[in-house]
Design a protein around this motif. Structure first.
Motif, PDB file in Angstrom:
ATOM      1  N   PHE A 142       0.827  -1.201   0.000  1.00 24.88           N
ATOM      2  CA  PHE A 142       0.000   0.000   0.000  1.00 24.88           C
ATOM      3  C   PHE A 142       0.867   1.260   0.000  1.00 24.88           C
ATOM      4  N   VAL A 143       1.901   1.270   0.810  1.00 21.15           N
ATOM      5  CA  VAL A 143       2.788   2.434   0.887  1.00 21.15           C
ATOM      6  C   VAL A 143       3.468   2.684  -0.447  1.00 21.15           C
ATOM      7  N   LEU A 144       3.976   1.632  -1.059  1.00 19.36           N
ATOM      8  CA  LEU A 144       4.643   1.797  -2.361  1.00 19.36           C
ATOM      9  C   LEU A 144       3.682   2.344  -3.412  1.00 19.36           C
ATOM     10  N   LEU A 145       2.476   1.805  -3.457  1.00 22.34           N
ATOM     11  CA  LEU A 145       1.494   2.297  -4.423  1.00 22.34           C
ATOM     12  C   LEU A 145       1.017   3.702  -4.085  1.00 22.34           C
ATOM     13  N   ALA A 146       0.863   3.978  -2.802  1.00 18.47           N
ATOM     14  CA  ALA A 146       0.371   5.289  -2.390  1.00 18.47           C
ATOM     15  C   ALA A 146       1.369   6.402  -2.690  1.00 18.47           C
ATOM     16  N   VAL A 147       2.628   6.075  -2.835  1.00 18.10           N
ATOM     17  CA  VAL A 147       3.632   7.091  -3.165  1.00 18.10           C
ATOM     18  C   VAL A 147       3.893   7.138  -4.666  1.00 18.10           C
ATOM     19  N   THR A 148       4.097   5.984  -5.288  1.00 14.21           N
ATOM     20  CA  THR A 148       4.472   5.987  -6.703  1.00 14.21           C
ATOM     21  C   THR A 148       3.313   6.292  -7.640  1.00 14.21           C
ATOM     22  N   LEU A 149       2.114   5.858  -7.303  1.00  7.85           N
ATOM     23  CA  LEU A 149       0.978   6.094  -8.198  1.00  7.85           C
ATOM     24  C   LEU A 149       0.646   7.577  -8.338  1.00  7.85           C
ATOM     25  N   PRO A 150       0.472   8.332  -7.248  1.00  7.08           N
ATOM     26  CA  PRO A 150       0.202   9.770  -7.425  1.00  7.08           C
ATOM     27  C   PRO A 150       1.361  10.519  -8.091  1.00  7.08           C
ATOM     28  N   ALA A 151       2.593  10.137  -7.769  1.00  9.35           N
ATOM     29  CA  ALA A 151       3.746  10.812  -8.377  1.00  9.35           C
ATOM     30  C   ALA A 151       3.796  10.539  -9.876  1.00  9.35           C
ATOM     31  N   THR A 152       3.494   9.315 -10.277  1.00 14.27           N
ATOM     32  CA  THR A 152       3.494   8.974 -11.704  1.00 14.27           C
ATOM     33  C   THR A 152       2.384   9.693 -12.446  1.00 14.27           C
ATOM     34  N   VAL A 153       1.205   9.724 -11.856  1.00 14.80           N
ATOM     35  CA  VAL A 153       0.084  10.428 -12.493  1.00 14.80           C
ATOM     36  C   VAL A 153       0.392  11.913 -12.608  1.00 14.80           C
ATOM     37  N   ALA A 154       0.935  12.513 -11.563  1.00 16.76           N
ATOM     38  CA  ALA A 154       1.290  13.933 -11.607  1.00 16.76           C
ATOM     39  C   ALA A 154       2.353  14.200 -12.667  1.00 16.76           C
ATOM     40  N   TYR A 155       3.325  13.303 -12.785  1.00 11.96           N
ATOM     41  CA  TYR A 155       4.370  13.463 -13.797  1.00 11.96           C
ATOM     42  C   TYR A 155       3.768  13.451 -15.197  1.00 11.96           C
ATOM     43  N   GLU A 156       2.875  12.500 -15.447  1.00 12.48           N
ATOM     44  CA  GLU A 156       2.280  12.392 -16.782  1.00 12.48           C
ATOM     45  C   GLU A 156       1.382  13.583 -17.100  1.00 12.48           C
ATOM     46  N   VAL A 157       0.625  14.049 -16.123  1.00 11.92           N
ATOM     47  CA  VAL A 157      -0.237  15.210 -16.359  1.00 11.92           C
ATOM     48  C   VAL A 157       0.621  16.442 -16.640  1.00 11.92           C
ATOM     49  N   ALA A 158       1.649  16.659 -15.846  1.00  8.63           N
ATOM     50  CA  ALA A 158       2.526  17.821 -16.058  1.00  8.63           C
ATOM     51  C   ALA A 158       3.277  17.713 -17.377  1.00  8.63           C
ATOM     52  N   ARG A 159       3.664  16.501 -17.763  1.00  6.56           N
ATOM     53  CA  ARG A 159       4.371  16.330 -19.031  1.00  6.56           C
ATOM     54  C   ARG A 159       3.479  16.671 -20.213  1.00  6.56           C
ATOM     55  N   ARG A 160       2.214  16.330 -20.132  1.00  8.96           N
ATOM     56  CA  ARG A 160       1.306  16.589 -21.246  1.00  8.96           C
ATOM     57  C   ARG A 160       0.868  18.032 -21.294  1.00  8.96           C
ATOM     58  N   ILE A 161       0.829  18.697 -20.147  1.00  9.13           N
ATOM     59  CA  ILE A 161       0.458  20.118 -20.133  1.00  9.13           C
ATOM     60  C   ILE A 161       1.598  20.961 -20.667  1.00  9.13           C
ATOM     61  N   ARG A 162       2.799  20.548 -20.387  1.00 11.35           N
ATOM     62  CA  ARG A 162       3.987  21.298 -20.794  1.00 11.35           C
ATOM     63  C   ARG A 162       4.061  21.360 -22.244  1.00 11.35           C
TER      64      ARG A 162
END
Length: 66
Positions: free
Chosen positions: A46-66
């Motif tokens: 749970f801890v691994l998913l709770a940290v990596t999943l939001p960070a990955t989603v945020a990275y992809e959203v920011a990459r596409r907005i850029r």
């Protein structure tokens, strides 16, 4: 020492992912202060998913907005 030529931007995917990851870790640390049991395999997953999943989603959203 001269200032860095690169500045952090809310549109930089790495910066956004780092901020979200730090906030996720902070939320998990806060949650762990409320519980008294030791970590189990499910909790570690749970801890691994709770940290990596939001960070990955945020990275992809920011990459596409850029």
């Amino acid at each position: 020492m001269s200032p860095s030529k690169t500045t952090a931007s809310w549109f930089d995917p790495k910066y956004v992912a780092t901020v979200v990851g730090v906030l996720a870790v902070g939320a998990l640390v806060f949650y762990s202060t409320l519980t008294r049991s030791g970590p189990t395999v499910e909790e570690i997953t749970f801890v691994l998913l709770a940290v990596t999943l939001p960070a990955t989603v945020a990275y992809e959203v920011a990459r596409r907005i850029r």
